[in-house]
Structure formats: structure tokens, C-alpha cells
Design an enzyme around this catalytic site. Sequence first.
Site, PDB file in Angstrom:
ATOM      1  N   HIS A 198      -5.466 111.010 -23.907  1.00  0.00           N
ATOM      2  CA  HIS A 198      -6.679 110.434 -24.504  1.00  0.00           C
ATOM      3  C   HIS A 198      -7.624 109.931 -23.418  1.00  0.00           C
ATOM      4  O   HIS A 198      -8.839 110.089 -23.511  1.00  0.00           O
ATOM      5  CB  HIS A 198      -6.317 109.247 -25.416  1.00  0.00           C
ATOM      6  CG  HIS A 198      -5.485 109.622 -26.604  1.00  0.00           C
ATOM      7  ND1 HIS A 198      -4.189 109.204 -26.766  1.00  0.00           N
ATOM      8  CD2 HIS A 198      -5.776 110.367 -27.699  1.00  0.00           C
ATOM      9  CE1 HIS A 198      -3.703 109.662 -27.903  1.00  0.00           C
ATOM     10  NE2 HIS A 198      -4.651 110.376 -28.489  1.00  0.00           N
ATOM     11  N   ASP A 236      -3.363 120.542 -29.548  1.00  0.00           N
ATOM     12  CA  ASP A 236      -3.497 120.824 -30.975  1.00  0.00           C
ATOM     13  C   ASP A 236      -4.461 121.995 -31.137  1.00  0.00           C
ATOM     14  O   ASP A 236      -5.563 121.857 -31.687  1.00  0.00           O
ATOM     15  CB  ASP A 236      -4.006 119.578 -31.701  1.00  0.00           C
ATOM     16  CG  ASP A 236      -3.039 118.415 -31.542  1.00  0.00           C
ATOM     17  OD1 ASP A 236      -1.844 118.612 -31.805  1.00  0.00           O
ATOM     18  OD2 ASP A 236      -3.470 117.327 -31.135  1.00  0.00           O
TER      19      ASP A 236
HETATM   20  O1  PAF Z   1      -5.676 114.828 -33.215  1.00  0.00           O
HETATM   21  C1  PAF Z   1      -5.742 113.735 -33.821  1.00  0.00           C
HETATM   22  O2  PAF Z   1      -5.431 112.681 -33.276  1.00  0.00           O
HETATM   23  C2  PAF Z   1      -6.190 113.710 -35.277  1.00  0.00           C
HETATM   24  O3  PAF Z   1      -5.788 114.859 -35.938  1.00  0.00           O
HETATM   25  C3  PAF Z   1      -7.707 113.503 -35.438  1.00  0.00           C
HETATM   26  C4  PAF Z   1      -8.499 114.646 -34.840  1.00  0.00           C
HETATM   27  C5  PAF Z   1      -8.110 112.194 -34.787  1.00  0.00           C
HETATM   28  C6  PAF Z   1      -8.073 113.415 -36.923  1.00  0.00           C
HETATM   29  O4  PAF Z   1      -7.400 112.378 -37.566  1.00  0.00           O
END
Ligand code: PAF
Length: 273
Positions: free
Chosen positions: A34, A147
Site C-alpha cells: 500500500h 489482484d
Molecule cells: O483491493 C482491495 O483492497 C479492495 O478490493 C478495494 C479495491 C479497496 C475495494 O474494496
Amino acid sequence: MRVVNSPLALQKLLEEEQGSIGFVPTMGALHLGHRTLISAAKNANDIVVVSIFVNPTQFLEGEDLDAYPRKEEADKKVCELSGVDYLFYPTVASMYGTDEVSLNAPNIRGYIMEGTSRPGHFSGVLTVVNKLFNIVNPTRAYFGKKDAQQVMLIEAMVTNLFMNVEIVAMDTVREKDGLAMSSRNAYMNEQERTEALYIVKSLRVATQMVMKGALDIAKIKDEMLHVLKPLEVVYVTIVNRSFEPIDKVEIGNTIILIEAISGTTRLLDNIWI
Ligand code: PAF
């Protein structure tokens, strides 16, 4: 950094801002992956917004919604130290009514792989990302390639709904031993964590095969499944970058994706070839 809980209040505050907005939507339990997205957002935009919202509509019945790690104070610190301008921390009640319009993931590409193993998951993701985009109105939004199917479907949504936002997909950030960083890694005990490395090993085996010119998908999958034997494999899929099936690896246009379970932890990983 301003912490804002109300969707309408954030929308109003951001309407008054000048310049580009970089947006990093998350479900919290922030890790280096993140932080990499946040710093990319910071480098390319005037304002950075991070959202932390454990979105109930993307969890299926019996999944880990209640157990999903929530680290409010630590996450706030991470955002503050990373130079985030606005941290959006809404409640479920402020994001969802009781009877709502929702988005459905597209029939074909939304119902393979994780779409099959977690039916309804991607519709929940698209619904919440759509809401978040409407609140934040970002210039650019940042997602991790771990993802991969999620990123592809969000890109499809942006194109299909003529949304004015640039999707930036960033490379997966890994632990020293290669395990893809994920908030769910914290669920694993030591043995499960060690066994999870078979995922990394199988992707390495696939890469080596491709480097030696072995491009046949069936053979690569066989070898990978052999390596992955100690884990519960949900799928190993090899597709082109439009997520269409292929028989042979096309260098520069192929993604190899895995979903496997170590202990009870669902893990995703992939490699772009
Ligand atoms: O990847 C994630 O953390 C979640 O799927 C997201 C994109 C924040 C949507 O809730």
C-alpha cells in the site's frame, strides 16, 4: 492529514481542492504494498486521498469479513507519515443503504477464476469502487497487480461507464523470500507461511520453463500443479492480458495466475510474462 468519515463531507472538501487527485482505495491493514501505491500517488498528483473501508459487499457468506484485520491507529500513522492529505474512513451505514442499485461484473471475464470461486465478489468490488470514485473524483487511482483480475475489471468498468479516471496498476511488492504482500498473510502460522512459498516456487518454475522455450500452457500448468501439491489449489490459469484463454504463452502478453489456500488463508499471486 484530515481524517474524514462522511462521504458527502469528503466530496465537498475535494470539490474545493485545486489540482490533480491521486486516490488509493484500500481495506486497511496497510503494508509496504500500500505504501508503494501511496508514494506513486504522491509523486504524480497534487493531492493524495486514501480510503480505508472493509467493504462488506465483496465478502461472501462465511468469508472473513469479521476477522479481516482492522488496524485503525497504525493505519492512520502510516498515512500520516506517507504524506496523505485526506484519509477517508467511512462507516458501512454511510456507504450503503438497505436497498440499492449495484453493478454486476461482466459475464465472461468476471465469472472466471476468482469470479467463479467467489461468486458475487467482483460485483461488490465494482460497486464500492464506483461509489468511491464518485465521492473522490480522482484524476488517477492506484491498484496492485497482485489482484490482477480486479484491476482488469475496474479498467473495464472505467471504459464501459466512460469514467474520467486513469487506472494505474503497480507491480506486486514481495517479502524478502518472494511471498506477495497481502493483509491476509497475517492469518498464517509459521508452517502455513512456509507452505505458502510453494506459490512463489511454482511461478518461478513456470518462468524458467518459458525462458527455456517451453510455451505449452498445459505442460506449464502440470508442472505448477505438481509444485503446488501441498496447498489447496483453487485455480492455476494462464491467459493473455485481455484475460482470454490461450494455448501457448505469448511473450509480453501473458499472465499466469494462482489462487491457493494455505491453512485457511486464501492467497493470490500472478506473474506477467
Ligand atoms: O483491493 C482491495 O483492497 C479492495 O478490493 C478495494 C479495491 C479497496 C475495494 O474494496
